[in-house]
Design an enzyme around this catalytic site. Sequence first.
Site, PDB file in Angstrom:
ATOM      1  N   SER A  46      33.938  45.538 113.331  1.00 40.99           N
ATOM      2  CA  SER A  46      32.541  45.944 113.207  1.00 40.99           C
ATOM      3  C   SER A  46      32.546  47.452 113.046  1.00 40.99           C
ATOM      4  CB  SER A  46      31.769  45.528 114.457  1.00 40.99           C
ATOM      5  OG  SER A  46      30.388  45.718 114.239  1.00 40.99           O
ATOM      6  N   GLU A  47      31.942  47.959 111.961  1.00 32.67           N
ATOM      7  CA  GLU A  47      32.182  49.357 111.583  1.00 32.67           C
ATOM      8  C   GLU A  47      31.536  50.382 112.517  1.00 32.67           C
ATOM      9  OE1 GLU A  47      30.700  47.136 109.591  1.00 32.67           O
ATOM     10  OE2 GLU A  47      28.978  47.977 108.538  1.00 32.67           O
ATOM     11  N   ASN A  48      30.726  49.916 113.468  1.00 36.58           N
ATOM     12  CA  ASN A  48      30.226  50.865 114.475  1.00 36.58           C
ATOM     13  C   ASN A  48      31.289  51.166 115.524  1.00 36.58           C
ATOM     14  OD1 ASN A  48      29.730  48.089 115.195  1.00 36.58           O
ATOM     15  ND2 ASN A  48      28.578  48.819 116.952  1.00 36.58           N
ATOM     16  N   SER A  88      36.818  54.326 112.708  1.00 37.24           N
ATOM     17  CA  SER A  88      36.425  53.046 112.129  1.00 37.24           C
ATOM     18  C   SER A  88      36.499  53.095 110.603  1.00 37.24           C
ATOM     19  CB  SER A  88      35.003  52.700 112.577  1.00 37.24           C
ATOM     20  OG  SER A  88      34.624  51.444 112.066  1.00 37.24           O
TER      21      SER A  88
END
Lengths: 220, 233
Positions: A46-48, A88
Amino acid sequence: MSFSKEEIAQRIAKEIKDGYYVNLGIGIPTLVANYIPKDINIVLQSENGLLGMGPFPFEGEEDADLINAGKQTITTLPGSSIFDSAMSFGMIRAQKVDLTILGAMEVSENGDIANWKIPGKMVKGMGGAMDLVASAKNIIVAMQHVNKAGESKLLPKCTLPLTGVKCIKKIVTELAVMDVLPEGGFKLLERAPGVSVDFIKQSTLGRLLIEGDIPEMKLN
Amino acid sequence: MINKVVSGAEEAIRDIPDGATLMLGGFGLCGIPENCINALVDKQIKDLTCISNNAGVDDFGIGLMLKQRQVKKMISSYVGENAEFERQLLSGELEVDLIPQGTLATRCLAAGYGMPAIFTPAGVGTEVAEGKEIRNFDGKDYLMEYAFDADFALVKAWKGDTAGNLIFRSTSRNFNPVMAMAGKITIAEVEELVEAGELDPDYIHTPGIYVHRIFQGKDYEKRIEQRTVRKVH
């Protein structure tokens, strides 16, 4: 019979291999997580800032500090890790993520994608989509073959502002599975059960390449 | 050692002038510097340029500053959840620069690492590339993007010590560490402030050298934007 969104997700899940690190976009791609074969282990990014995204929490166990890139409450899993936004996108840019699955408004026959902006409408922003499509080594687009107005979303050239160029490798729609060839063109690989090749041809404005018999998609 | 500890948000933001460029940590409403935002709202500081991944919602986060028309320009990657934002954008009252999320994070990182610019493939061939220098490395095009130049960075951490060292919790880490490194003056609000020596040096995420002011925050709401649960079977 054309496929439902769930069936598109189910078909895409077959592309995922054991050990893959996978980033899922919002919409149909999110549903793919429900159809990962039981005998393989994958890690969702999840890119967060999370590797090892788990399922939604049970009621009462939501943690405001633990969300996914869609801002939904989620959970971690054994082996999960947390990092900052720069790292990320660092792992995305460095192609450590094996597969990216995302939605699209338009895809062109040379693999360009448009999925972030409709001129004249409120622009919400590209989020991480431009970073993902510019760097991912393997991108599958999950989308409807035609838009709500009945117009093909598979085009000779995108009409909407681009998110990335020459980056899409595979497309799964409610009608068909196609590869985007490096030299250009949508190569028809599979069709949804009962959907004719002619119908797919009519629904595809970009160059559709058809070789031999086209088998029906199988979900299992 | 210089005393970095301040009494609260009001003292921490005391010298932020109208027209300042601010970085604000957080992803959606997760990990945002709630206390500092409330203090900026109370003090009605105007004409701000805000670098933040998102712009809050109508009644929380940066949305509170937008409502009072304190923001001149937003630099963000995604701004979907805010009706007042949309109104100001469409009426031309608010300037908005939308940039890829990874570019946003890495321009912060560059500032904190003392590098003037980065090269990223994100946005090549799109309108994001307009007017930017392109360099080709090993057959692939990259855009040159400059390090951010922010007067103040406002970040939120879970724990901090009096030396300014920070530890973040879960995905509320997000942009906070890279923004903490990037501000000319970095203000950290923490849920728990402890004495130097009480945090294990091996577990520090942001070294205190990057943090100029720190305070124990209060009354954290930690609002959830998309509360999503699974059914018990």
